[in-house]
Scaffold this active site. Structure first.
Site, short mmCIF file in Angstrom:
data_model
loop_
_atom_site.label_atom_id
_atom_site.label_comp_id
_atom_site.label_asym_id
_atom_site.label_seq_id
_atom_site.Cartn_x
_atom_site.Cartn_y
_atom_site.Cartn_z
N ARG A 288 26.27 -5.44 9.32
CA ARG A 288 25.80 -4.99 8.17
C ARG A 288 26.76 -4.18 7.45
O ARG A 288 27.84 -3.61 8.18
CB ARG A 288 24.36 -4.23 8.72
CG ARG A 288 23.33 -5.00 9.24
CD ARG A 288 22.12 -4.13 9.77
NE ARG A 288 21.11 -4.95 10.34
CZ ARG A 288 20.97 -4.99 11.83
NH1 ARG A 288 21.97 -4.51 12.49
NH2 ARG A 288 20.12 -5.84 12.23
N LYS B 54 20.79 -1.14 13.81
CA LYS B 54 19.24 -0.44 13.61
C LYS B 54 18.85 -0.01 14.99
O LYS B 54 18.93 -0.45 15.97
CB LYS B 54 18.64 -1.59 12.97
CG LYS B 54 18.75 -1.94 11.68
CD LYS B 54 17.67 -3.00 10.93
CE LYS B 54 17.92 -3.18 9.61
NZ LYS B 54 16.91 -3.95 9.14
N HIS C 109 25.87 -8.37 1.87
CA HIS C 109 25.14 -8.85 2.63
C HIS C 109 25.21 -10.45 2.59
O HIS C 109 24.71 -11.00 3.98
CB HIS C 109 23.67 -8.51 2.37
CG HIS C 109 22.63 -8.31 3.74
ND1 HIS C 109 22.97 -7.29 4.58
CD2 HIS C 109 21.77 -8.83 4.30
CE1 HIS C 109 22.30 -7.26 5.61
NE2 HIS C 109 21.34 -8.31 5.27
N ARG D 298 27.06 -11.55 5.79
CA ARG D 298 26.14 -11.81 6.85
C ARG D 298 25.72 -13.01 6.79
O ARG D 298 25.52 -13.54 7.94
CB ARG D 298 25.40 -10.63 6.88
CG ARG D 298 24.65 -10.46 8.24
CD ARG D 298 23.94 -9.02 8.40
NE ARG D 298 22.98 -8.90 9.24
CZ ARG D 298 22.77 -8.54 10.36
NH1 ARG D 298 23.89 -8.53 10.89
NH2 ARG D 298 21.87 -8.66 11.10
N HIS E 73 19.66 -8.91 16.11
CA HIS E 73 18.20 -9.06 15.84
C HIS E 73 17.54 -8.87 16.90
O HIS E 73 17.85 -9.52 18.05
CB HIS E 73 18.11 -10.61 15.24
CG HIS E 73 18.41 -10.73 13.82
ND1 HIS E 73 18.99 -12.07 13.35
CD2 HIS E 73 18.88 -9.73 12.70
CE1 HIS E 73 19.38 -11.88 12.07
NE2 HIS E 73 19.41 -10.77 11.70
N TYR F 137 18.02 -18.88 9.80
CA TYR F 137 19.30 -19.11 9.33
C TYR F 137 19.62 -20.69 9.56
O TYR F 137 20.63 -21.19 9.40
CB TYR F 137 20.37 -18.30 9.98
CG TYR F 137 20.40 -16.81 9.27
CD1 TYR F 137 20.83 -16.72 7.98
CD2 TYR F 137 19.88 -15.86 10.06
CE1 TYR F 137 20.87 -15.34 7.45
CE2 TYR F 137 19.85 -14.53 9.57
CZ TYR F 137 20.32 -14.28 8.28
OH TYR F 137 20.18 -12.94 7.43
#
Length: 329
Positions: A185, A209, A276, A279, A302, A311
């Site tokens: 990110r 995150k 992004h 990514r 994730h 994806y």
């Protein structure tokens, strides 16, 4: 006693006198003697209720202690401030109907944006109810609006090469290669220092995150161009990517976005490329080449496998290839 206190006593005495017979003047005098110990402020209809403001601050402080990213906290703060400006009530008096009316005030917004507003409110009121600061959660029965399920956009191999060839400086090429190879990110790359790069293992650790640390990897191509960029620098700034002009300092997230946008403009992909997208491209191309989805989930950071699964959309050519390879004749 201030005027607000006097008004409050008059309203209370008026209400009680309608229920039971009382001596109005005597009751007012006795209440006045009690109220002299307190300072009363009237909440005007046009003002945000102080109770709601206080609880929003408590919520944000709690989430900050939990390690939420500043960007996430800023998003919560903005959405809750907009809500408080519309719904001027105590938190415990807010109903599901109040929230539905509030969300209905944005007819021109995409359903995904309305969904983000509801998500912020659900987080806020869910936390208040969990902490027993309100009796019930008014968002508990509210369902997120249905949104179009669009696949994340990714570059084709040809477009990726076109982007690479459009780089005019070693720094620009390093941007593209590092973002694509790591699948990171923007905020994760922006915070990296030169000392974070392990040139021997071709890897580095990033903070994602939820303040979670994970290891990501560089390709030979990314390492080559990153070294060229670092050798071209003559500063002592610790940041991996720095400004071009003195005083050299860590490049901001907005600065990196601007650089990538300039590169994409050079090759006519300005409307398709942003940070992004690289990514998305990393995730899509690696999964299309047969990479293990659990490994890619770990690299991307994730927490939910379904996020990575988005994806895993293979091309028609690869589907045909897999059919021929594995069909039992």
């Amino acid at each position: 006693m201030n005027t607000a206190g006097e008004h409050m006593i008059s309203e209370i005495v008026g209400y009680i006198s309608e229920l039971v017979p009382i001596h109005v003047d005597k009751t007012k005098t006795e209440l006045s003697s009690i109220m002299t110990k307190y300072h009363v402020t009237k909440v005007e209809n046009e003002d945000v209720h102080p109770d709601l403001t206080e609880k929003i601050q408590l919520f944000l402080s709690s989430k900050r202690l939990e390690g939420l990213a500043e960007r996430t906290l800023d998003g919560y703060a903005m959405e809750l401030r907009i809500f408080a400006d519309h719904v001027k009530k105590k938190a415990d008096n807010i109903t599901s109907a109040d929230i539905r009316v509030f969300l209905g005030n944005f007819p021109n917004l995409k359903m995904s944006t309305v969904g983000k507003k509801l998500f912020a409110l659900k987080s806020f009121f869910g936390w208040l109810a969990g902490e027993e600061l309100i009796k019930r959660d008014p968002t508990a029965k509210l369902k997120p609006p249905k949104t179009e399920k669009r696949l994340p956009k990714a570059l084709t191999i040809e477009e990726l090469e076109l982007l690479r060839e459009s780089c005019k400086t070693v720094r620009e090429r390093a941007f593209i290669e590092v973002f694509y190879a790591t699948g990171c990110r923007l905020s994760e790359i922006q915070k990296l220092n030169v000392s974070d790069i392990n040139f021997q293992s071709m890897s580095c650790k990033v903070i994602g995150k939820g303040n979670k640390e994970r290891e990501v990897y560089l390709s030979f191509k990314a390492l080559f161009h990153l070294k060229k960029y670092l050798q071209s620098r003559n500063d002592d700034c610790e940041a991996l990517f720095v400004t071009q002009r003195k005083p050299y300092r860590r490049l901001t997230g907005r600065g990196i976005q601007r650089e990538v946008k300039n590169i994409s403009r050079n090759c006519g992909l300005e409307d398709k490329v942003h940070v992004h997208v690289l990514r998305h491209t990393f995730a899509t191309l690696t999964l299309n080449q047969g990479a293990d989805i659990v490994a890619i989930q770990e690299i991307l950071g994730h927490s939910d496998p379904s996020t990575t699964q988005r994806y895993a959309r293979i091309t028609e050519e690869r589907k045909r290839e897999q059919h021929k390879k594995y069909l039992v004749l």
